[in-house]
Design an enzyme around this catalytic site. Structure first.
Site, PDB file in Angstrom:
ATOM      1  N   GLU A 226       2.924 -25.465   8.035  1.00 44.70           N
ATOM      2  CA  GLU A 226       3.212 -25.884   9.411  1.00 44.70           C
ATOM      3  C   GLU A 226       2.067 -25.561  10.366  1.00 44.70           C
ATOM      4  OE1 GLU A 226       5.507 -27.499   8.729  1.00 44.70           O
ATOM      5  OE2 GLU A 226       6.956 -26.466   7.509  1.00 44.70           O
TER       6      GLU A 226
ATOM      7  N   GLN B 185       0.833  -1.202   0.000  1.00 48.70           N
ATOM      8  CA  GLN B 185       0.000   0.000   0.000  1.00 48.70           C
ATOM      9  C   GLN B 185       0.871   1.256   0.000  1.00 48.70           C
ATOM     10  OE1 GLN B 185      -3.171  -0.561  -0.228  1.00 48.70           O
ATOM     11  NE2 GLN B 185      -4.068   1.467  -0.050  1.00 48.70           N
TER      12      GLN B 185
ATOM     13  N   GLY C 193       2.230   2.000  -3.335  1.00 44.02           N
ATOM     14  CA  GLY C 193       1.260   2.319  -4.378  1.00 44.02           C
ATOM     15  C   GLY C 193       1.395   1.378  -5.568  1.00 44.02           C
TER      16      GLY C 193
END
Length: 381
Positions: A361, A334, A337
């Site tokens: 796992e 984020q 961008g």
């Protein structure tokens, strides 16, 4: 092969050589290996030279008796550089640790020195095409045939399966489960590479088919018909510990990438590093990495002490660190961008690799059930 064990500062964790190794020989190539879906043999050889395949083994078996707290820091550093490389260390640790804990004297003497140097590379063979989190090996059957065993079945999603020399294989024996140490070149074994994986593609996953594979009686490791509560539990504990530590490394890699990016990037004349929302995301990464490291250190300390509470500590560390790595990597994308989706930046790879850690796992959902069960058991004491 000449192996030089890397020394560790008891307070600082991995020595500078480990960090330099990761920074100089892993980080610059991780995206390339991700695209190639393969870790070069040269890098695997460097791990051997540094003595990092199984440094926890005792000196008489070629190791350096490294404490688990320090092994965890090594896996954290390698995970910071490349989760595919860390995944290979994870499964190899599970195999070597199993031979050390459950092997016979003959198996230890024959296998551990080669596992310590990486002359033999191990793979953990439990998952099957239809097993999910059940992990009961029901699709692979071992039948006693007089002088040994005949094994038939299929294992899938096997990390390092394309290059492994020694398979730690789980199979049904009657109504129970047993574990076997199987050379990967045993007649009747077919290895098929699995490509196009979303995360850790460089870990060279494979499907392994066994068609009436004959094993000598000496292939059995641990107690017959009791592998579920012994060999499998112990191996998975080591795997969860490694994945937890590696996930802390992923958080640190996200933090490094975002601090570097936001320091250089500007929007309308304002540096991204000055924006309050960016600084909040950075702060969360700092706290997550430190909290995850403390949980991993607790699990490692309990392993060093031989305390069975390490099993739950590894569950907790893996649950926290893997989910925190997913959050950190999502925020890293984020912050970047559109660049976050580009192969020119590492954060897309970090996101894909972090998602793997929430599945392997023991899935996040299975961990939530297991940790809650422990809370209720403690409340009833």
């Amino acid at each position: 092969m000449t192996t030089t064990m890397i020394g560790l500062d008891p307070l600082a964790g991995p020595a500078e050589e480990v960090r330099h190794f990761v920074d100089d020989e892993i980080v610059p190539h991780a995206d390339e290996w991700d695209r190639a879906e393969r870790i070069p043999r040269e890098l695997l050889g460097r791990i051997s030279e540094l003595g990092l395949w199984a440094p926890f083994l005792p000196p008489e078996h070629g190791g350096g008796a490294m404490p688990w707290t320090h092994v965890g820091r090594v896996h954290e550093e390698v995970g910071r550089g490349c989760s595919s490389v860390r995944s290979l260390l994870t499964v190899h640790t599970m195999v070597a640790g199993t031979v050390q804990r459950w092997g016979t004297d003959e198996q230890r003497a024959r296998l551990l020195p080669a596992l310590a140097t990486g002359e033999l590379l191990g793979a953990f063979c439990l998952s099957e095409p239809d097993s999910g989190s059940a992990a009961d090996a029901s699709g692979t059957v071992a039948v006693a045939d007089g002088d040994g065993w005949t094994v038939t079945g299929t294992k899938k999603w096997i990390t390092g399966g394309q290059i492994a020399d020694l398979l730690l294989l789980f199979a049904r024996t009657g109504d129970a489960m047993s574990a076997f140490l199987v050379p990967a070149d045993t007649p009747g074994i077919t290895v098929t590479p699995l490509t196009g994986m979303m995360g850790t593609p460089g870990s060279m996953l494979a499907q392994i088919d066994l068609d009436s594979v004959h094993l000598d009686a000496e292939a059995l490791v641990g107690p017959e018909n009791w592998a579920a509560g012994t060999v499998m539990t112990g191996a998975l504990d080591l795997g969860r510990f490694s994945v937890a530590c590696g996930s802390v490394g992923v958080i640190r890699a996200c933090l490094d990438a975002c601090v570097d990016y936001t320091t250089r990037r500007q929007v309308k004349g304002t540096g991204l590093a000055e924006l309050p929302l960016i600084r909040r995301k950075i702060s969360d990464m700092v706290v997550s990495s430190r909290a995850g490291r403390l949980l991993c250190a607790e699990a490692g300390s309990l392993k060093d002490a031989g305390d069975p509470a390490t099993i739950m500590a590894s569950w907790v560390a893996k649950y926290y660190a893997s989910t925190a790595a997913t959050r950190a990597s999502a925020e890293a994308v984020q912050i970047h961008g559109a660049n976050g989706f580009s192969p020119e930046y590492p954060v897309a790879r970090l996101y894909r690799d972090a998602r793997v850690a929430e599945v392997i796992e023991g899935s996040t959902e299975l961990q939530q059930l297991t940790i809650a069960d422990e809370a209720y058991r403690e409340a009833r004491r």
